[in-house]
Design a protein around this motif. Structure first.
Motif, PDB file in Angstrom:
ATOM      1  N   UNK A 182       0.846  -1.192   0.000  1.00  0.00           N
ATOM      2  CA  UNK A 182       0.000   0.000   0.000  1.00  0.00           C
ATOM      3  C   UNK A 182       0.879   1.239   0.000  1.00  0.00           C
ATOM      4  N   UNK A 183       0.542   2.183  -0.867  1.00  0.00           N
ATOM      5  CA  UNK A 183       1.265   3.454  -0.897  1.00  0.00           C
ATOM      6  C   UNK A 183       0.258   4.597  -0.909  1.00  0.00           C
ATOM      7  N   UNK A 184       0.730   5.777  -0.571  1.00  0.00           N
ATOM      8  CA  UNK A 184      -0.084   6.985  -0.713  1.00  0.00           C
ATOM      9  C   UNK A 184       0.835   8.082  -1.232  1.00  0.00           C
ATOM     10  N   UNK A 185       0.486   8.636  -2.388  1.00  0.00           N
ATOM     11  CA  UNK A 185       1.367   9.585  -3.051  1.00  0.00           C
ATOM     12  C   UNK A 185       1.133  11.035  -2.706  1.00  0.00           C
ATOM     13  N   UNK A 186       0.071  11.320  -1.942  1.00  0.00           N
ATOM     14  CA  UNK A 186      -0.246  12.709  -1.586  1.00  0.00           C
ATOM     15  C   UNK A 186      -0.655  12.754  -0.123  1.00  0.00           C
TER      16      UNK A 186
END
Length: 310
Positions: free
Chosen positions: A211-215
């Motif tokens: 899982x990633x979050x770019x903002x």
């Protein structure tokens, strides 16, 4: 475990084409292969990319097309990720001795209760595919991975899904507008996919979803503030009670209008403060796949620049 020969299914879509370009430009992979249907008019961005045509309803044809590949990236969009076709693809990959199956997820926590409510006619059967991959991995037949970064920030902002019409300077705010969400620009998604295939990263990503979050700090109100700051314009704001969206979703499901139901349920999944799966920050591991989040204003500015509005 090293993946030098990588095959991509769905190379012509938004995600697949961006991933192929990223892998191509990195120069880190010995061979990139686009597996396409016999009827496809796909044209690769470089003559170095091999195209192989296959009958996607044939186990034998898919197995032959995947022979010699180290990893297979499924970039099939939405409803096309039905269980039967993806199971066939997994089974063919196993028969061809592909070592890693990269599942087509990318934009949601597919194991959440909120995702399970979405009509499979529009979003596919990704939870069931995930469970099948887990079963085959336990047997030692194949390894798998997946990447989830929430909605694509740039697509949602420009296509109106986030509630904003940038050209007309209008905004639709659902509920309070303060529901925290994990959204990621497509460019960050494809960079993470690239990094997940590198030898140093592989031990951390095998047989698990990343899982990633770019903002950072994505809320509708924060996006609105960034848009107004970057454009120098005030937006006309309409507020919508999220209960109206719940009502719309129920009616659409009752009349089997899957498109309308999917839209309403997706809005609820992102903006319903009482029942949302949008904030999965506790599961985020950006560092493991070599990406870093930007601020909302930085992300908004990048979108406006791409739209030639700055």
């Amino acid at each position: 475990m090293e993946f030098q020969k990588v095959a991509i299914v769905g190379p012509n879509g938004r995600v697949g084409s961006a991933i192929i370009q990223e892998l191509l430009e990195s120069g880190r992979f010995e061979r990139l292969t686009a597996v396409i249907r016999h009827t496809s008019a796909y044209s690769p961005p470089s003559p170095t990319i091999i195209t192989v045509k296959a009958d996607f309803s044939s186990y034998q044809s898919l197995t032959a097309a995947l022979n010699g590949q180290d990893a297979l990236l499924s970039c099939v969009p939405g409803g096309a990720t039905d269980f039967a076709s993806q199971k066939l693809l997994v089974d063919a990959a196993i028969a061809a001795r592909v070592r890693l199956f990269f599942a087509s997820e990318y934009s949601a926590n597919v194991m959440s209760a909120q995702y399970a409510r979405l009509p499979t006619q529009f979003v596919g059967d990704k939870p069931r595919i995930r469970r099948y991959l887990e079963e085959r991995a336990k047997e030692g037949s194949i390894a798998w991975t997946a990447l989830n970064g929430g909605p694509f920030f740039d697509l949602w902002l420009t296509a109106g899904l986030a509630g904003f019409n940038i050209v007309n300077r209008t905004a639709t705010i659902y509920g309070t507008g303060n529901n925290l969400a994990c959204w990621t620009p497509l460019g960050t998604i494809v960079r993470a996919v690239h990094n997940m295939l590198l030898p140093a990263t592989v031990p951390q990503i095998v047989n698990r979803a990343m899982f990633i979050c770019g903002v950072k700090d994505v809320t509708q109100n924060n996006i609105l503030a960034a848009l107004e700051a970057e454009t120098g314009s005030k937006f006309r704001v309409d507020h919508v009670d999220i209960r109206e969206i719940k009502h719309d979703a129920k009616e659409a499901l009752d009349r089997e209008d899957w498109k309308a139901a999917t839209r309403a349920l997706t809005i609820m999944g992102q903006f319903d403060e009482e029942d949302s799966a949008a904030n999965f920050w506790p599961m985020v591991d950006n560092a493991a796949v070599g990406v870093s989040p930007v601020t909302v204003r930085e992300a908004v500015k990048a979108v406006l620049q791409d739209m030639k509005l700055l």
